[in-house]
Design an enzyme around this catalytic site. Structure first.
Site, PDB file in Angstrom:
ATOM      1  N   GLU A   3       0.853  -1.186   0.000  1.00  0.00           N
ATOM      2  CA  GLU A   3       0.000   0.000   0.000  1.00  0.00           C
ATOM      3  C   GLU A   3       0.891   1.239   0.000  1.00  0.00           C
ATOM      4  O   GLU A   3       1.820   1.330   0.799  1.00  0.00           O
ATOM      5  CB  GLU A   3      -0.911   0.024   1.232  1.00  0.00           C
ATOM      6  CG  GLU A   3      -1.915   1.154   1.167  1.00  0.00           C
ATOM      7  CD  GLU A   3      -2.905   1.169   2.333  1.00  0.00           C
ATOM      8  OE1 GLU A   3      -3.724   2.102   2.388  1.00  0.00           O
ATOM      9  OE2 GLU A   3      -2.845   0.273   3.195  1.00  0.00           O
ATOM     10  N   GLU A  50      -5.341  -2.421  12.911  1.00  0.00           N
ATOM     11  CA  GLU A  50      -5.090  -3.315  11.774  1.00  0.00           C
ATOM     12  C   GLU A  50      -6.066  -4.489  11.754  1.00  0.00           C
ATOM     13  O   GLU A  50      -6.503  -4.921  10.678  1.00  0.00           O
ATOM     14  CB  GLU A  50      -3.646  -3.817  11.795  1.00  0.00           C
ATOM     15  CG  GLU A  50      -2.593  -2.710  11.804  1.00  0.00           C
ATOM     16  CD  GLU A  50      -2.792  -1.668  10.717  1.00  0.00           C
ATOM     17  OE1 GLU A  50      -3.238  -2.015   9.610  1.00  0.00           O
ATOM     18  OE2 GLU A  50      -2.493  -0.485  10.979  1.00  0.00           O
TER      19      GLU A  50
END
Length: 853
Positions: free
Chosen positions: A124, A301
């Protein structure tokens, strides 16, 4: 590396991808000096007549391309600087590509790279294109199957997303493992890890009774630092089930901790890769704030599994869709596990220190940007923290019950899809039956809105009228929907009236009826909206709110307003009234030491400067130190009493209560130190010598660093000798010295950059030394411009191998337009020095050019 002046990418130009990928098979053949990546994918055109196929790719050594089992000649395709184009392709076809990559020399830490002896990925936002040619965009979702081959002795551990299918031995001491992820995902969520790591195992039983294997992988010797991370993971999984009914969907959940990582952590499906600073924690090496950070990031997360993975972003302009929502979720998680009042204060303080200046600076942007040059530059406090506040306002406007129904509807409608912020708001509208059309303007506006309020009491009618008027950033004409919680308090602190007022016009009135006395108004309670609230409070009213408001956040806000008003006077002075108010809080601090510590912490230098049209870093530091000194010396005995009372807490206790007691104790230590009394300094050295945990040790050494004398250096040498083998602890050692108030701090930073413990290529080390110096405002903004020059040189140096980190360092110059003329001249020279670099990355170019322009 990209050249300067990269292309501007605009939201309005978004088009659906020309092709979709039905499935992907990846084979990684890992060797010492290279890795061969072979991909096989089935592509289908989204058009009746297939256009040219354009794949993204960077720093790849192309070996071969096959289309439907036929090897293509070089004349059949074009290799661009960042693309592979095949002009003629059928409607549906199989494409096989083989490339070679060099992870060991991938110092940008994007794609597949080496952290120590471990190979790992960070994809990412656009790292996957450094692994193989692919359609690297979040709206292209597919199912991945992976085979990894490597030397078994060097890389006994081979991990990827999903569930482990099979493994086995190969010739010449090599072995393989195959993985398959049954869920659709974009390539930015793909992950791979290869290395020789220690494993800490546990399991979680889901609400439906499934067993999920929990595995945390760390460098050998760090196994004893994983207990808190594992506890936090299990708490996250339980919280998401209890709060939103969201159950984990794979058989295994893995976390890998690495030392070289550009971000905090990455939510790759089933295989999270973490900066080790957000996994490793035990009392000897981690502070209380480190423990809370681990808890928060582990939660963040994990929560991405649904808000980011199961439902992801259509394009990178929608980044706040997953990040703002997930920050809100992790804030709520931490609030439920600890003190909700204190957590709210800490979150708002961080917002005001980081995001409010961003909203006022050259990189200001809406939470959903309209355009960008480099998406890496938009992983910002605006997208994350302000994005979270926008989600919180939705929660406030429609209520908790409707919000939970909205979340359920969101997953019902969009599970397995790549969507937009409008889709999220639509789900909330369906669930709440509330029209949020006006509210959606929050996604388009930049800058922090200002709300000016006044009140008028009519004793005859027993009515109190509140008048509100909202102002947007210059040039914007948005009239926002702003939820403002309020309460009217009697002189005895009793709530006379309270509620939620929704400001949805430019100027609007709220009339409270049957009000028998003219009380003190408490506005924007709990920070119900991310705004600057301007109200003509008298100092007497602020002291009343600081002492008696029933809203913990507004008590803190009143205290901050008092500190700001007094410290920013032409002649700063700590009044007797303020001293008495602080004394009262200290006497009552036993009830809630954590909240008392927040109330008694002075406004930061950064925030104080944001209240000045022209920043005055040296003057603000001087005023702030004067206040610490006066409050410390005039209340020395009270602070000492508080210090001793809160020193009795067990050094190994990890509870909200213990965190609060140590927080207040170490704040007392700070006031004792700045009192400039010999006894205060003696207590600081005694704490450092006798400390039984890192919280107390670091708190004392941080103060000692300001001394800069031989005794202080001896303490620093002692700390280094004790912890030189602990990378995360040494990060603190570097940061403390870079944050020192000693006049020779720049010289010290230059020396530390050559210390054997400092790795100039490691992001954690760069942040601990260079970025910490940049946040040492009086030193960085030295009158002779030396701080600017030094930072510019470091940015140029770092940009050559890690543009992401260099660009973040460049944001330290964001106050350019708020500086005095001479300082502005020095900073301009430094910024122009950066821009003059011919090989400057697009990441850094965007930040620096916007700062100057």
């Amino acid at each position: 590396m990209k050249k300067s002046a990269p292309q501007l990418i605009k939201l309005k130009d978004y088009k659906k991808a020309d092709f979709r990928i039905e499935d992907v098979y990846l084979n990684f053949d890992i060797h010492d000096k290279h890795t061969t990546v072979s991909s096989k994918m089935v592509l289908v055109s989204n058009h009746e007549q297939a256009p040219a196929l354009v794949l993204d790719g960077e720093n790849l050594n192309l070996k071969s391309v096959k289309l439907n089992n036929q090897k293509l000649n070089p004349s059949d395709y074009v290799i661009g600087e960042e693309t592979l184009t095949i002009a003629k392709v059928p409607k549906k076809f199989t494409l096989e590509i083989e490339v070679e990559i060099d992870p060991a020399n991938n110092l940008a830490l994007e794609g597949l790279y080496k952290s120590g002896d471990v190979l790992c990925t960070q994809n990412e936002a656009q790292g996957f294109r450094r692994i193989t040619y692919f359609i690297d965009r979040p709206d292209v979702m597919t199912k991945f199957k992976t085979r990894i081959e490597a030397d078994k002795k060097r890389y006994p551990l081979l991990l990827s997303n999903g569930n482990r299918l099979k493994s086995g031995n190969l010739e010449k001491g090599r072995h393989f493992v195959e993985w398959q992820d049954p869920h659709l995902k974009p390539c930015y969520l793909y992950a791979l890890v290869a290395g020789d790591l220690a494993l800490v195992k546990d399991q979680f039983i889901t609400m439906s009774g499934r067993k999920v294997a929990l595995e945390i992988y760390v460098d050998k010797g760090n196994e004893d630092k994983c207990d808190w991370a594992m506890k936090s993971l299990k708490a996250s999984m339980k919280w998401d089930e209890d709060t939103f009914g969201l159950e984990y969907d794979l058989d295994i959940y893995m976390i890998v901790a690495v030392d070289a990582f550009n971000m905090g952590a990455m939510e790759n499906k089933g295989l999270n890769i973490f900066n080790s600073s957000y996994v490793l924690a035990k009392k000897q090496t981690a502070t209380d704030m480190d423990f809370l950070g681990v808890e928060s990031v582990i939660g963040h997360e994990y929560f991405h599994n649904w808000t980011g993975n199961r439902v992801t972003c259509r394009d990178w302009f929608q980044l706040t869709l997953k990040e703002g929502l997930t920050v809100f979720r992790d804030q709520e998680f931490s609030s439920d596990l600890n003190s909700r009042a204190v957590k709210r204060i800490q979150d708002v303080r961080a917002l005001k220190q980081r995001q409010f200046p961003e909203d006022a600076g050259p990189m200001a942007h809406p939470i959903r940007p309209e355009a960008y040059m480099e998406i890496n530059n938009f992983y910002t406090a605006t997208v994350y923290e302000k994005g979270s506040e926008v989600i919180r306002m939705v929660h406030t406007l429609i209520g908790e019950k409707a919000f939970k129904l909205g979340m359920k509807k969101y997953f019902e409608l969009y599970d397995g899809q790549a969507v937009t912020t409008e889709n999220f708001i639509h789900a909330m509208e369906v669930a709440s039956k509330k029209d949020l059309t006006q509210f959606k303007l929050w996604y388009q506006q930049s800058g922090t809105p200002i709300v000016k309020a006044n009140k008028k009491y009519n004793k005859t009618k027993k009515e109190l009228t509140l008048t509100f008027e909202q102002f947007s950033k210059k040039g914007e004409k948005f009239v926002l929907e702003i939820p403002i919680r309020y309460a009217l308090l009697s002189k005895k602190g009793k709530v006379l009236s309270e509620g939620l007022f929704v400001l949805n016009q430019k100027k609007q009135k709220l009339i409270l009826k049957n009000i028998k006395e003219d009380g003190v108004i408490s506005l924007n309670r709990g920070f119900s909206a991310p705004i600057y609230l301007e109200f003509p409070y008298t100092e007497k009213e602020l002291f009343f709110l600081m002492a008696s408001d029933t809203d913990s956040y507004n008590q803190w806000d009143a205290a901050q307003r008092i500190y700001q008003q007094n410290m920013l006077k032409k002649k700063p002075k700590c009044s007797k009234v303020l001293i008495n108010a602080i004394s009262t809080i200290l006497k009552n601090s036993k009830n809630d030491p954590a909240h008392a510590a927040e109330l008694l912490t002075l406004t930061s230098e950064a925030e104080l400067n944001e209240h000045l049209k022209i920043h005055n870093y040296a003057g603000v530091r001087k005023a702030r130190q004067l206040f610490y000194s006066e409050i410390g010396s005039k209340l020395f005995n009270e602070w000492k009493k508080i210090y001793l009372a809160n020193s009795k807490v067990d050094a190994s206790e990890l509870t909200a209560k213990a965190f609060g007691q140590r927080s207040l104790k170490n704040l007392a230590l700070k006031y004792l130190f700045w009192s400039k009394k010999a006894e205060g300094l003696k207590i600081v050295y005694e704490q450092y010598t006798k400390a039984q945990n890192m919280t107390d040790s670091a708190a004392a050494l941080e103060l000692i660093c300001h001394m800069g004398d031989d005794k202080a250096q001896a303490a620093l040498n002692d700390f280094k000798a004790k912890w030189k083998g602990e990378a995360l602890v040494m990060n603190k050692w570097f940061a403390m010295q870079a944050n020192s108030y000693h006049p020779d701090v720049l010289k010290r930073v230059q020396q530390l950059a050559n210390d054997t413990a400092f790795d100039k290529k490691n992001p954690n080390k760069i942040r601990s030394l260079y970025a910490s110096f940049g946040r040492n405002l009086a030193a960085f903004h030295a009158a002779n411009g030396s701080g600017y020059k030094y930072m510019a040189e470091r940015i140029i140096e770092v940009d050559k191998f890690n543009p992401q980190i260099a660009a973040r360092m460049a944001t330290l110059f964001s106050s350019y337009r708020s500086l005095p003329k001479l300082a502005q001249k020095h900073m301009k020279n430094a910024l122009e020095q950066i821009l003059s670099e011919k090989s400057l990355s697009g990441d850094t170019f965007e930040v620096v050019s916007k700062t100057l322009n």
